[in-house]
Write an enzyme that holds these catalytic residues in place. Structure first.
Site: not given
Length: 359
Positions: A22-23, A26
């Site tokens: 997920h990170e 980003h």
């Protein structure tokens, strides 16, 4: 090392992988968009390992909950031309949505891994009826019908049939089937069950429908993985509806501790009956569902979540278009601060509740 410890480690690693993916979504889109990333961290709390590489600090922290990609100027007020708030609105939108997109992607990939070994599966196509069945006939269901919808909900797999029926008590339902290439809607159709003796000697209620067994090819397995991912998205929606309606409560939620515990139990129970390979398959399936859940939950338009940031970005864009003036970022910071505090409080409550349940 006992199998219980193995399953716990596998569960923790999978959970960490989902946070990392997920990170990384980003992080990757921020880098590609020219936005400066100050820190990329797995987990929260004090750092137990960190390394500076270029402009970015990479760290591993001690509390195994979440993680973050800290970008320059994401809270506003930065004069750096490469800050997040200076990037074009569409770049910011992509960066914000990338985390959820990566979670959904890894969920689909895990579903594919789970589906590829499948040699035979049941599809919602009626093969035949038992003599006692009353759901068949000229104005009812027929052999060869593919059930595509029940009470307005699409069937992504055979198991959806009983799941959707369980959400709508009663024997009268709207059934949509595909028959000879055309859709046929059976409105307010009576699905009557009959008490029958099962193979093990016990009794049970059955409709008297026999469904078709299929040996899926490679493309059909990919379709199964995609449909199962979409089915998980719907389960999130249905769960939220139950939470809002009061049919489910906060006590039904699980945090990281509960998820690790559930994955461990799934592994142990499956291993005891079907072997270690089947246990790993079930764990991967559960991890895929969690990944898709994280993707959907993170896009909810709530403060402190990615969806909340996306909502504010869109509202801010409308304000600029209509009034030629941006909404001050300090309002977003206050809202996100309150939202983050509430989110952390909920996480602590759920984690405490998970620990109590374990004890």
């Amino acid at each position: 090392m006992s199998l219980t410890v193995v399953y716990i480690l596998v569960a923790i690693l999978l959970f960490g992988l989902l946070v990392l993916v997920h990170e990384f979504g980003h992080f990757l889109t921020a880098k590609l968009s020219g936005v400066q990333v100050n820190e990329f961290s797995l987990f929260m709390g004090p750092a137990i390992w960190k390394k500076q590489k270029g402009e970015t600090l990479y760290s591993l922290r001690c509390i195994p909950i979440g993680g973050y990609c800290a970008m320059e100027g994401e809270d506003g007020g930065s004069d750096n031309p490469r800050s997040f708030d200076k990037a074009a609105w569409w770049k910011r939108l992509i960066i914000l949505a990338a985390g959820a997109a990566m979670n959904f992607l890894i969920g689909v990939v895990l579903m594919v891994i789970v589906c590829l070994p499948i040699k035979q599966t049941v599809v919602p196509v009626i093969a035949s009826f038992e003599d006692y069945a009353t759901v068949n006939g000229e104005n009812g269901l027929q052999a060869g019908d593919r059930i595509v919808e029940v009470d307005g909900e699409k069937l992504y797999s055979y198991s959806d049939f009983s799941m959707i029926l369980s959400l709508n008590p009663g024997d009268v339902h709207d059934i949509t089937v595909r028959r000879n290439g055309e859709k046929v809607v059976l409105k307010d159709f009576l699905l009557e069950k009959h008490e029958v003796t099962l193979e093990n000697g016990s009794t049970g209620l059955r409709y008297g429908m026999n469904f078709t067994l299929s040996a899926p090819n490679f493309l059909e397995k990919l379709g199964m993985a995609w449909n199962q991912s979409l089915d998980t998205v719907r389960m999130v929606r249905l769960s939220l509806q139950m939470l809002l309606s009061g049919a489910a409560g906060v006590n039904d939620l699980s945090g990281p501790v509960g998820i690790v515990s559930t994955i461990t139990e799934v592994g142990k129970e499956t291993e005891a009956t079907e072997g270690f390979g089947a246990a790993l398959e079930n764990i991967l399936f559960f991890a895929a569902m969690i990944a898709v859940n994280l993707a959907v939950m993170n896009l909810l338009p709530l403060p402190a979540l990615d969806g909340g940031h996306v909502l504010f970005l869109l509202v801010n864009g409308i304000a600029v278009a209509l009034f030629k003036k941006e909404i001050p970022s300090k309002y977003l910071n206050v809202i996100n601060g309150i939202g983050f505090a509430l989110l952390m409080a909920l996480m602590l409550f759920v984690t405490f509740h998970d620990i109590v349940k374990l004890l």
